[in-house]
Scaffold this active site. Structure first.
Site, PDB file in Angstrom:
ATOM      1  N   GLY A 131      -8.503   5.720   8.350  1.00  0.00           N
ATOM      2  CA  GLY A 131      -7.595   5.646   8.643  1.00  0.00           C
ATOM      3  C   GLY A 131      -7.701   4.165   6.827  1.00  0.00           C
ATOM      4  CB  CYS A 132      -5.161   1.614   6.164  1.00  0.00           C
ATOM      5  SG  CYS A 132      -4.004   1.569   6.708  1.00  0.00           S
ATOM      6  CG  PHE A 133      -6.570  -1.978  10.383  1.00  0.00           C
ATOM      7  CD1 PHE A 133      -6.702  -3.325   9.435  1.00  0.00           C
ATOM      8  CD2 PHE A 133      -5.398  -1.858  11.129  1.00  0.00           C
ATOM      9  CE1 PHE A 133      -5.650  -3.994  10.345  1.00  0.00           C
ATOM     10  CE2 PHE A 133      -4.038  -2.239  11.675  1.00  0.00           C
ATOM     11  CZ  PHE A 133      -4.564  -3.985  10.503  1.00  0.00           C
ATOM     12  CB  SER A 136     -10.571  -2.721   4.898  1.00  0.00           C
ATOM     13  OG  SER A 136     -10.311  -2.860   6.143  1.00  0.00           O
TER      14      SER A 136
END
Length: 324
Positions: A131-133, A136
């Site tokens: 996922g994107c979160f 990061s």
């Protein structure tokens, strides 16, 4: 040439995949699948691709070497159940179906964080894109997890652009709501927490402390800015920690540690993740920025494809950023 099919072809992540893959030197688009748009030109939906492709949407997978699943969360298993995807066809899922539950029939999905699982991805037939979160945050914390230096609660405030919510309109994605506005959602319960915790434990964090994630909706379309901090016992000099981070990501073509503070625009429209590390009153503070649709989704998916097919990891991903 690698023959590629994309399922769920009308959404944001599919659009980003098309923008990358139409210019990838080793890829031929086999089909773009959308049951709701069969027969329509892809450019009727992805208007910026006008003049670049004459592909129309299909309801057939064709005979691809790899299929990207750009479906809503929870729909990838159903797609594989309902469609005859040959065992020889590689699968890259951009949803969350296989990140924490990697087994499906004869397939065993490898978690596709390139900077952590690079060698496993090279030999994988199926990959669960992170996922994107989580991308990061994991990139901010992986080196500390490897050193087993995560000993007290980790606090994360991370703000994301509106494209992170997908293309389907909702009350909190309307321009009138997002413009000039910031709001908290899913505090301490976000669905990406599980994959973050599993990965950091696998990296070597023996007794992983709680990760307190507070996600925020931003008044912009693209990008994630994550502010991550935890107690630091100073057993390792600050310069040594920063140099360790730089050394850890030396093999990555897309993750860089900046000696100066970073901002979101430095990564928008690129596949890069930038990190900055600071120390304040007994805390280590890591800021992490990336484009949620690229390094947080479609760019990382292409990076995984490159690894799976033995290509240069960065092929087709040297994208032009927007600095202003």
């Amino acid at each position: 040439m690698i023959k590629v099919s994309i399922a769920g072809g009308t959404g944001y992540t599919a659009g980003e995949l098309l923008r990358i893959l139409l210019n990838h030197p080793r890829v031929k688009i086999e089909s773009v699948i959308s049951s709701s748009s069969v027969g329509m030109a892809v450019t009727d939906v992805h208007r910026d691709l006008l003049g670049e492709t004459g592909i129309t949407f299909s309801d057939q997978t064709g005979h691809p070497d790899v299929i990207f699943l750009c479906l809503g969360h929870g729909l990838s298993r159903a797609f594989l159940n309902e469609n005859n995807v040959p065992a020889a066809c590689k699968v890259i899922d951009l949803g969350n179906d296989f990140r924490n539950d990697p087994v499906f029939a004869e397939r065993d999905f490898v978690f596709g964080l390139c900077e952590f699982n690079r060698e496993k991805i090279r030999t994988a037939s199926s990959v669960a894109n992170p996922g994107c979160f989580s991308t990061s945050i994991m990139l901010a914390l992986l080196p500390l997890a490897v050193l087993n230096k995560l000993t007290e609660d980790v606090h994360v405030h991370a703000i994301t652009g509106s494209t992170g919510a997908g293309k389907k309109p909702a009350d909190t994605t309307h321009f009138s709501y997002r413009s000039g506005n910031i709001s908290v959602y899913k505090p301490f319960t976000h669905q990406h927490l599980e994959e973050i915790e599993l990965t950091l434990k696998a990296a070597g964090s023996k007794n992983l402390p709680p990760i307190q994630l507070v996600p925020l909706r931003g008044d912009f379309t693209r990008g994630i800015f994550a502010s991550v901090y935890t107690r630091w016992d100073a057993s390792m000099p600050e310069t040594e920690v920063i140099n360790y981070y730089k050394d850890y990501y030396k093999a990555s073509p897309f993750v860089f540690v900046s000696d100066k503070p970073i901002s979101l625009k430095e990564v928008v429209n690129t596949n890069k993740c930038l990190l900055h590390i600071g120390f304040h009153n007994g805390y280590i503070h890591i800021t992490s920025v990336l484009d949620n649709l690229l390094k947080g989704a479609s760019g990382q998916a292409v990076q995984n494809m490159n690894l799976m097919f033995g290509l240069d990891e960065a092929m087709g991903l040297k994208l032009k950023g927007s600095a202003f």
